[in-house]
Design a protein around this motif. Structure first.
Motif, short mmCIF file in Angstrom:
data_model
loop_
_atom_site.label_atom_id
_atom_site.label_comp_id
_atom_site.label_asym_id
_atom_site.label_seq_id
_atom_site.Cartn_x
_atom_site.Cartn_y
_atom_site.Cartn_z
N UNK A 16 0.77 -1.28 -0.07
CA UNK A 16 -0.19 0.06 0.01
C UNK A 16 0.82 1.22 -0.11
N UNK A 17 2.16 1.06 0.99
CA UNK A 17 3.00 2.46 0.88
C UNK A 17 3.41 2.70 -0.41
N UNK B 21 2.87 6.11 -2.45
CA UNK B 21 4.06 6.91 -2.37
C UNK B 21 5.21 6.76 -3.25
N UNK B 22 5.13 7.71 -4.18
CA UNK B 22 6.32 7.50 -5.06
C UNK B 22 7.68 7.83 -4.75
N UNK C 42 11.02 3.64 -11.95
CA UNK C 42 10.13 3.57 -11.11
C UNK C 42 9.43 4.93 -11.07
N UNK C 43 10.09 6.15 -11.10
CA UNK C 43 9.69 7.32 -11.03
C UNK C 43 8.80 7.90 -12.19
N UNK D 37 8.53 4.35 -3.54
CA UNK D 37 8.76 3.30 -4.38
C UNK D 37 9.89 3.41 -5.12
N UNK D 38 10.39 4.82 -5.39
CA UNK D 38 11.91 5.05 -6.04
C UNK D 38 12.96 4.53 -4.96
N UNK D 39 12.91 4.90 -3.71
CA UNK D 39 13.67 4.47 -2.54
C UNK D 39 13.90 2.78 -2.67
N UNK D 40 12.95 2.30 -2.87
CA UNK D 40 13.05 0.81 -2.86
C UNK D 40 13.52 0.49 -3.87
N UNK D 41 13.02 0.78 -4.99
CA UNK D 41 13.71 0.43 -6.48
C UNK D 41 15.10 0.76 -6.48
N UNK D 42 15.66 1.89 -6.08
CA UNK D 42 16.95 2.07 -6.05
C UNK D 42 17.74 1.21 -5.51
N UNK D 43 17.28 0.83 -3.97
CA UNK D 43 17.93 -0.30 -3.35
C UNK D 43 17.98 -1.50 -4.06
#
Length: 296
Positions: A3-4, A8-9, A121-122, A12-18
């Protein structure tokens, strides 16, 4: 968590970056090992064709085996020494055992993969489209660096990428205004036209000069973005790849980093142009050519 990420873009970008950092670490393995695996296969086939009997068995070597080790002293690389970017910085770019230098290319690939994944992702948001675009991005990164190193574009990567592009068009639902997936008709035409366009240039060049102008891997590499992005993206990809390739090639010759007449890898420019069209292409084509329309 889901859900988060959906709401929340930045999250999402932070998780995909990692995730991109971790995938980049694996891509370093792919970039190094796939050409070696090809060479081993070719050597065994050559020995078998020459009549050598029996053909000696090679020790297991694939993307998992053997465990990663220092090329200089063969010391195994531990999990703590294999943390993307961080381990390279902590070790100051040297092996923990023998202090031999470790190429900066490893963290560069990891950071590049993370950055491009974050941009995807962004741009695409949460959903299956982002997952598909990330797969395309990771394959293009691996192919670009392999071609840069060896001037090889392995079928073991280009052909699965091509088929996955067609499957995305077949299986994923189309949404009005979405960049992925394109309709299946555009994907099939894109794959065929992508391959035949460079194949035709190759045949014409060979007819005029009696020389090979490019490798067959380039044909398959262009067919893959054609399948993923549709035929509408092919002309922009070719123009961008040829333009950047010409500028880099001329600059390399003028700076004496590359001798005239020596072949240059075209795959990195095709891969870079394909990724740019994945992320920014539809807006550019709509603005300047009026060709792109997801159901056309």
């Amino acid at each position: 968590m889901i859900t988060l990420l959906g709401s929340s873009t930045p999250a999402l970008v932070g998780v995909v970056f990692v995730l991109g950092l971790l995938v980049g670490s694996f891509l370093n393995v792919v970039i190094h090992r796939v050409p070696v695996m090809l060479e081993r296969t070719w050597r065994r086939e050559a020995l078998a064709a020459s009549g050598s009997d029996p053909v000696p068995e090679d020790p297991p070597y694939d993307l998992i085996r053997p465990r990663s080790a220092c090329p200089a002293c063969k010391a195994p690389i531990t999990a703590l020494q294999n943390i993307p970017v961080v381990s390279w910085l902590v070790l100051k770019g040297r092996c923990a055992s023998c202090r031999a230098p470790i190429s900066a290319r490893y963290p560069v690939v990891e950071i590049l993969t993370a950055l491009l994944s974050g941009v995807v992702a962004w741009q695409f948001g949460f959903g299956w489209t982002t997952a598909a675009a990330l797969v395309l991005t990771w394959f293009l990164i691996a192919l670009a660096f392999i071609d840069m190193d060896t001037q090889l574009l392995p079928d073991s990567l280009t052909l699965p990428l091509l088929w996955m592009g067609l499957l995305v068009g077949l299986l994923l639902p189309q949404v009005d205004g979405a960049r992925l997936p394109v309709d299946l008709r555009s994907a099939v035409i894109g794959a065929i036209a992508g391959y035949l366009s460079l194949w035709s240039v190759y045949q014409l060049f060979k007819l005029l000069t009696r020389k090979d102008g490019m490798g067959f891997g380039d044909f398959k590499l262009l067919a893959a973005p054609g399948a993923w992005l549709g035929w509408q993206m092919l002309l922009p990809i070719i123009i961008a790849a040829a333009g950047v390739g010409a500028v880099v090639g001329i600059a390399s010759i003028l700076l004496r980093r590359h001798k005239a007449g020596i072949p240059m890898a075209f795959g990195p420019y095709l891969a870079a142009a394909g990724w740019l069209m994945l992320v920014f292409g539809p807006q550019l084509v709509d603005s300047y050519l009026g060709l792109y329309s997801p159901g056309r």
